[in-house]
Scaffold this active site. Sequence first.
Site, short mmCIF file in Angstrom:
data_model
loop_
_atom_site.label_atom_id
_atom_site.label_comp_id
_atom_site.label_asym_id
_atom_site.label_seq_id
_atom_site.Cartn_x
_atom_site.Cartn_y
_atom_site.Cartn_z
N TYR A 141 0.81 -1.22 0.00
CA TYR A 141 0.00 0.00 0.00
C TYR A 141 0.85 1.27 0.00
O TYR A 141 0.47 2.27 -0.61
CB TYR A 141 -0.93 0.03 1.22
CG TYR A 141 -2.24 -0.66 0.99
CD1 TYR A 141 -2.29 -2.03 0.89
CD2 TYR A 141 -3.42 0.06 0.85
CE1 TYR A 141 -3.49 -2.68 0.68
CE2 TYR A 141 -4.62 -0.57 0.64
CZ TYR A 141 -4.65 -1.94 0.55
OH TYR A 141 -5.84 -2.56 0.33
N LYS A 190 2.64 -15.17 3.28
CA LYS A 190 2.97 -15.91 2.06
C LYS A 190 4.48 -16.19 2.12
O LYS A 190 5.25 -15.80 1.24
CB LYS A 190 2.57 -15.07 0.84
CG LYS A 190 2.71 -15.76 -0.49
CD LYS A 190 1.67 -16.81 -0.76
CE LYS A 190 1.94 -17.51 -2.09
NZ LYS A 190 1.11 -18.72 -2.27
N ASP A 222 -3.15 -18.23 0.76
CA ASP A 222 -4.05 -18.92 -0.18
C ASP A 222 -4.82 -20.02 0.55
O ASP A 222 -6.02 -20.20 0.37
CB ASP A 222 -3.27 -19.46 -1.40
CG ASP A 222 -1.97 -20.15 -1.05
OD1 ASP A 222 -1.56 -20.13 0.13
OD2 ASP A 222 -1.33 -20.72 -1.97
N ASP A 246 -6.83 -6.84 3.71
CA ASP A 246 -7.89 -6.21 2.91
C ASP A 246 -8.75 -7.28 2.26
O ASP A 246 -9.98 -7.24 2.32
CB ASP A 246 -7.24 -5.31 1.85
CG ASP A 246 -8.27 -4.63 0.96
OD1 ASP A 246 -9.27 -4.13 1.51
OD2 ASP A 246 -8.08 -4.62 -0.27
N ASP A 250 -12.75 -8.91 3.55
CA ASP A 250 -13.96 -8.92 2.72
C ASP A 250 -14.53 -10.33 2.63
O ASP A 250 -15.75 -10.54 2.72
CB ASP A 250 -13.66 -8.42 1.29
CG ASP A 250 -13.89 -6.91 1.14
OD1 ASP A 250 -13.68 -6.18 2.12
OD2 ASP A 250 -14.27 -6.48 0.03
C1 IPM Z 1 -10.70 -1.04 2.96
C2 IPM Z 1 -10.76 -0.48 1.58
C3 IPM Z 1 -9.55 0.40 1.33
C4 IPM Z 1 -8.31 -0.45 1.48
C5 IPM Z 1 -9.52 1.10 -0.04
C6 IPM Z 1 -10.81 1.81 -0.34
C7 IPM Z 1 -8.35 2.05 -0.15
O1 IPM Z 1 -10.87 -1.50 0.64
O2 IPM Z 1 -10.64 -0.25 3.92
O3 IPM Z 1 -10.72 -2.26 3.10
O4 IPM Z 1 -7.89 -1.10 0.53
O5 IPM Z 1 -7.75 -0.47 2.57
MG MG Z 2 -11.16 -3.41 1.49
#
Ligand code: IPM
Ligand code: MG
Length: 357
Positions: A141, A190, A222, A246, A250
């Site tokens: 990042y 990883k 993975d 990240d 999700d």
């Molecule tokens: C999150 C989001 C952010 C990230 C993006 C929008 C920059 O996906 O907070 O998970 O990747 O950290």
């Molecule tokens: Mg995210």
Amino acid sequence: MSEKMIAVLPGDGIGPEVMAQTLRVLECVAPEVQTQHGLIGGAAYVEHATHFPDETKRLIDDADAVLFGSVGGPVEHSDQPKWRNCEVNSILALRNHLNLSVNYRPAKFYPALQNISPLKNSRLAGCDEILILRELLGDIYFGEKKTWHEQDNTYAQDTANYDAKLIEHMAHQAFQTAEKRSGKLTSVDKANVLDTSKLWRQVFDQVATDYPNVVLSHMLVDNCAMQLILNPAQFDVIATGNLFGDILSDAASALPGSLGMMPSASFSRDGKGLYEPSGGSAPDIAGQDKANPMAQLLSLAMLLRHSLNMNQQAEAIEHAIEETLNQGFRTADIMQDGCHLVGTTAFTNQIIQILMT
Ligand code: IPM
Ligand code: MG
């Protein structure tokens, strides 16, 4: 007790509407807490031609904690100045400005929502909450990035950086968190390929010697993605780097039913906290009273607990949300047969009604 002030940054998309509902809930459980609004993201760009104005920086510096909504516009408009690099200029800049190094993302499983999980009920047995700790200031990042043209080709490069001190801080937070919970910590990397991951693993192994009550295991990212789907109940606390965190957060958020339910908290070393939904600004449903306010409300609960020491009020919100689900109220993202489809406002009305009884 001196009055506490929280900086409220609603942002874009569904941010303002879920924030408005969340502030009604705050008013209900803790009317003494002061709020001050600031602009961020596209909303800030319109007024100040920047996504993260100095006024907002001053506001968050002075605040006891920050409650953030979401930023960003429709993907098809991402080349407009208002939206170009909006997330990077707002969210990443905010993390950098406040030095937010560790991010906590809990994926909580609600019994009432068992049937909307994409997983079979048998795989959900024993799942309560998976807490992902994501390192927030290193990795790919914030390393050097560039795009260049040479001869007849175009090249792009992103660099992943970690250093032992950054990982060590992260590891201590992860072990201390695991110590307060089940004593089980899974570190995800990883290390079969990446140097940054080899260092990560080495530092976690070193720090582990300070925490004899925590059982540390390492898992490759993975495999972790697969294990989250096959056997989520094996996880309690997961600690991982910025990019893997990240992605895995999700994925984990979808297991209980919807990303719209996942809050998050990020802390700097001096304890300042920023609280925000883990998901984005959802421009496709913005302004329609359709968004699930749970992630924002649960972020407020985390703020009350961790930054303002108001555990009772935090629990009251969490309990009222669970009760609202038990009573069959659902926003569209978690709708089920036989339940009562409601919008953002009506869902919150129900929560407030429970809080007031
Ligand atoms: C999150 C989001 C952010 C990230 C993006 C929008 C920059 O996906 O907070 O998970 O990747 O950290
Ligand atoms: Mg995210």
